[in-house]
Design a protein around this motif. Sequence first.
Motif: not given
Length: 222
Positions: A66-73, A93-99
């Motif tokens: 879920f947090r990955s999607f938050d960072f993607l947004l 985007r990097g934070l999202s991909d990592d999570l």
Amino acid sequence: MKTIAVFVAIIALSSAADECYKDIYATCANTLSKQPGNLISKCDSKYGAIDNLQHDLQRFTNNLLFRSFDFLLLSTHYGNYIKNRPGFEKLFRGLSDDLWQDGIDTIKYITKRGGQMNFNNIPAEIQQSQGPLELYELHALGKALDVEKQLAKEAFEIHKTASGKTHEHHDPEVAHHLEEKFMEKHRDTIRTLAGHTRDLSSMLDGPDASLSLYLFDEYLQK
């Protein structure tokens, strides 16, 4: 003498509780009866306290996704033609991909230990409204830092439970997995976000906030 040793070993093996060997022996003995169901249910990869820890691991995994999607947004917010902050877009985007990768790795780990992933085991804070994610740059960095710290805290809690001395939850292998695959990497992420937050805050105290944001975004693109 060898015969006696082998006989003792067979007796010890057959007397063990919840043994895969017993299931297989019973299955072979009842083959003709064609009993329904999984007759070798104990022949799985479960050991340790995975049954008691997998609920927390499932919830942790869902939080990661879920947090990955938050960072993607957040990333798409800064990548549009209005904001046009490619540095911030790249960061989130990097934070999202990592999570996301952490979540996938944890799902693989749960199943490797004989457990199952439950995508309905969602943390209470995720089910509540998180508010808009169209944040100003400094606010977005602060939000990201809080999220990473919260995830680290959750990992610590699972590690604490797995490292405890209670028989029901003691599982050093789970604790080791969290240390090796999650904690060290997220330590560095938290340090980086903390540095970005303090640096940008100091820069915005200058005479030209717009120029400071532009230069900081340029730095994030490197």
